[in-house]
Write a protein that holds these residues in place. Structure first.
Motif, PDB file in Angstrom:
ATOM      1  N   UNK A 290      11.838  -4.368   8.564  1.00  8.82           N
ATOM      2  CA  UNK A 290      11.414  -3.105   7.955  1.00  8.82           C
ATOM      3  C   UNK A 290      10.876  -3.321   6.547  1.00  8.82           C
ATOM      4  N   UNK A 291      11.321  -4.379   5.874  1.00  6.91           N
ATOM      5  CA  UNK A 291      10.856  -4.682   4.517  1.00  6.91           C
ATOM      6  C   UNK A 291      10.557  -6.172   4.421  1.00  6.91           C
ATOM      7  N   UNK A 292       9.410  -6.496   3.863  1.00  6.95           N
ATOM      8  CA  UNK A 292       9.030  -7.900   3.683  1.00  6.95           C
ATOM      9  C   UNK A 292       8.303  -8.059   2.360  1.00  6.95           C
ATOM     10  N   UNK A 293       8.509  -9.178   1.704  1.00  9.23           N
ATOM     11  CA  UNK A 293       7.871  -9.412   0.412  1.00  9.23           C
ATOM     12  C   UNK A 293       7.466 -10.862   0.247  1.00  9.23           C
ATOM     13  N   UNK A 294       6.516 -11.073  -0.619  1.00 11.09           N
ATOM     14  CA  UNK A 294       6.033 -12.430  -0.892  1.00 11.09           C
ATOM     15  C   UNK A 294       5.599 -12.537  -2.349  1.00 11.09           C
ATOM     16  N   UNK A 295       5.887 -13.665  -2.969  1.00 12.50           N
ATOM     17  CA  UNK A 295       5.396 -13.991  -4.307  1.00 12.50           C
ATOM     18  C   UNK A 295       4.759 -15.368  -4.239  1.00 12.50           C
ATOM     19  N   UNK A 296       3.567 -15.494  -4.778  1.00 15.63           N
ATOM     20  CA  UNK A 296       2.872 -16.769  -4.755  1.00 15.63           C
ATOM     21  C   UNK A 296       2.185 -17.051  -6.082  1.00 15.63           C
ATOM     22  N   UNK A 297       1.969 -18.325  -6.366  1.00 17.49           N
ATOM     23  CA  UNK A 297       1.282 -18.737  -7.586  1.00 17.49           C
ATOM     24  C   UNK A 297       0.388 -19.924  -7.281  1.00 17.49           C
ATOM     25  N   UNK A 298      -0.731 -19.990  -8.006  1.00 17.62           N
ATOM     26  CA  UNK A 298      -1.675 -21.079  -7.796  1.00 17.62           C
ATOM     27  C   UNK A 298      -2.218 -21.527  -9.143  1.00 17.62           C
ATOM     28  N   UNK A 299      -2.250 -22.845  -9.323  1.00 12.74           N
ATOM     29  CA  UNK A 299      -2.750 -23.453 -10.555  1.00 12.74           C
ATOM     30  C   UNK A 299      -3.885 -24.397 -10.206  1.00 12.74           C
ATOM     31  N   UNK A 300      -5.065 -24.123 -10.739  1.00 12.84           N
ATOM     32  CA  UNK A 300      -6.205 -25.015 -10.535  1.00 12.84           C
ATOM     33  C   UNK A 300      -6.181 -26.123 -11.578  1.00 12.84           C
ATOM     34  N   UNK A 301      -6.328 -27.358 -11.100  1.00 11.72           N
ATOM     35  CA  UNK A 301      -6.282 -28.530 -11.957  1.00 11.72           C
ATOM     36  C   UNK A 301      -7.668 -29.100 -12.151  1.00 11.72           C
ATOM     37  N   UNK A 302      -7.827 -29.964 -13.150  1.00 10.39           N
ATOM     38  CA  UNK A 302      -9.128 -30.625 -13.316  1.00 10.39           C
ATOM     39  C   UNK A 302      -9.452 -31.487 -12.092  1.00 10.39           C
ATOM     40  N   UNK A 303     -10.702 -31.850 -11.959  1.00 10.89           N
ATOM     41  CA  UNK A 303     -11.157 -32.719 -10.856  1.00 10.89           C
ATOM     42  C   UNK A 303     -10.867 -32.112  -9.495  1.00 10.89           C
ATOM     43  N   UNK A 304     -11.027 -30.795  -9.376  1.00 13.16           N
ATOM     44  CA  UNK A 304     -10.919 -30.075  -8.103  1.00 13.16           C
ATOM     45  C   UNK A 304      -9.524 -30.122  -7.492  1.00 13.16           C
ATOM     46  N   UNK A 305      -8.502 -30.306  -8.284  1.00 12.81           N
ATOM     47  CA  UNK A 305      -7.135 -30.310  -7.771  1.00 12.81           C
ATOM     48  C   UNK A 305      -6.515 -28.912  -7.807  1.00 12.81           C
ATOM     49  N   UNK A 306      -5.428 -28.744  -7.086  1.00 15.53           N
ATOM     50  CA  UNK A 306      -4.753 -27.452  -7.044  1.00 15.53           C
ATOM     51  C   UNK A 306      -3.292 -27.639  -6.688  1.00 15.53           C
ATOM     52  N   UNK A 307      -2.421 -26.830  -7.306  1.00 13.33           N
ATOM     53  CA  UNK A 307      -1.015 -26.772  -6.975  1.00 13.33           C
ATOM     54  C   UNK A 307      -0.689 -25.311  -6.644  1.00 13.33           C
ATOM     55  N   UNK A 308       0.023 -25.081  -5.532  1.00 18.30           N
ATOM     56  CA  UNK A 308       0.396 -23.712  -5.174  1.00 18.30           C
ATOM     57  C   UNK A 308       1.824 -23.675  -4.683  1.00 18.30           C
ATOM     58  N   UNK A 309       2.436 -22.491  -4.815  1.00 19.66           N
ATOM     59  CA  UNK A 309       3.819 -22.275  -4.363  1.00 19.66           C
ATOM     60  C   UNK A 309       3.918 -20.853  -3.840  1.00 19.66           C
ATOM     61  N   UNK A 310       4.759 -20.684  -2.791  1.00 18.25           N
ATOM     62  CA  UNK A 310       4.989 -19.370  -2.215  1.00 18.25           C
ATOM     63  C   UNK A 310       6.471 -19.194  -1.916  1.00 18.25           C
TER      64      UNK A 310
END
Length: 310
Positions: A290-310
């Motif tokens: 009946x209830x659902x939630x999500x929190x996410x974050x994304x960090x773009x790095x130099x040289x086309x890199x990326x770090x994400x968390x959910x």
């Protein structure tokens, strides 16, 4: 998966997508202990191998700014090979029933979609798709939507239908307790949604609110039947509706933070042949929170890199 894109004319682009997917699964349910030696399926095991191959070719035509027309076709080949054993004891001694099937089905599909900017800030989208499956026949799915932008506000709405194909077991199984039904129809869904999205703080924050409504019919159920008769049929119906809220933050250009909440209300509108309290008219659907939630974050790095968390 392999995707190829080629511009064949000034206004036309061709795309070819090839995909191959396979699963090799095994399931074993051993007796829980020496006393677990009676009743239905006190011990069982199953192995299954499934494979899907598909090819999708589409043409994308952009005759003018704000207009995109897409048309294409797809072929998908599915195959499943399954072997299972079920050991039961109803008081006359243990007996094992075995089942093996190796079946395939093919789907040809053709589709078209058009996105058109009608006026300043207003765009519409209309799509239609025809699937022709060798096991359950033809199905036509269509969807229409519109978006109106007014400054930093976007108002959107859409309506469409969809289907869920019967599983291989529901169509082809052949055991004393489970017999597939070649006459099964796909499960059907009709849905619509409407929402609004607001951009704030010069694009650093976006909030959204959407109402959605889904109606399901021809849901497939297991039903007891005479020996050799199909044990599956299209009998049940249900609804799911609710609200979704989102908040997206961009404190700096390289960081994105997203929060999402969904409030969901589900109801069984036709219990079909079910006598279980888990699926009765007026009750909520199982495994639908009946209830659902999500929190996410994304960090773009130099040289086309990326770090994400959910």
């Amino acid at each position: 998966a392999l995707s190829i894109r080629k511009k064949i004319m000034a206004l036309v682009e061709a795309r070819l997508a090839l995909a191959l997917h396979s699963d090799d699964d095994a399931f074993t349910d051993r007796p829980d202990g020496p006393a677990d030696s009676t009743g239905f399926a006190f011990a069982s095991r199953r192995t299954a191998f499934t494979a899907r191959r598909s090819a999708d070719l589409r043409l994308i035509y952009r005759p003018m700014t704000g207009v995109v027309v897409t048309g294409g076709g797809q072929v998908e080949l599915e195959r499943e090979r399954q072997a299972s054993e079920t050991t039961s004891n109803f008081g006359g001694g243990a007996s094992t029933d075995a089942s093996i099937f190796d079946e395939a089905r093919r789907t040809w599909a053709t589709y078209a979609e058009a996105t058109v900017g009608i006026a300043r800030g207003l765009s519409t989208d209309l799509g239609i798709r025809l699937d022709d499956n060798s096991a359950f026949g033809r199905f036509v799915a269509a969807r229409a939507g519109a978006v109106q932008a007014i400054g930093g506000t976007r108002i959107r709405a859409s309506v469409g239908n969809a289907f869920k194909a019967p599983t291989f077991s529901e169509t082809f199984a052949d055991t004393p307790f489970e017999v597939g039904n070649p006459a099964l129809r796909p499960e059907r869904a009709l849905s619509w949604d409407a929402g609004v999205e607001q951009t704030l703080l010069s694009g650093r924050a976006v909030i959204g609110l959407t109402w959605f409504d889904q109606r399901f019919r021809d849901l497939i159920q297991y039903t007891p039947a005479a020996p050799g008769e199909p044990t599956y049929d299209n009998l049940a119906a249900a609804t799911a509706r609710g609200i979704e809220a989102t908040l997206e933050l961009h404190p700096v250009s390289t960081v994105s933070i997203v929060g999402q909440y969904t409030g969901l209300r589900t109801r069984v509108t036709d219990a079909g042949a079910s006598t279980s309290p888990a699926f009765e008219a007026g009750a909520a659907l199982l495994r639908r929170p009946a209830h659902a939630g999500r929190i996410g974050a994304r960090l773009r790095l130099p040289a086309r890199g990326m770090i994400s968390a959910n």
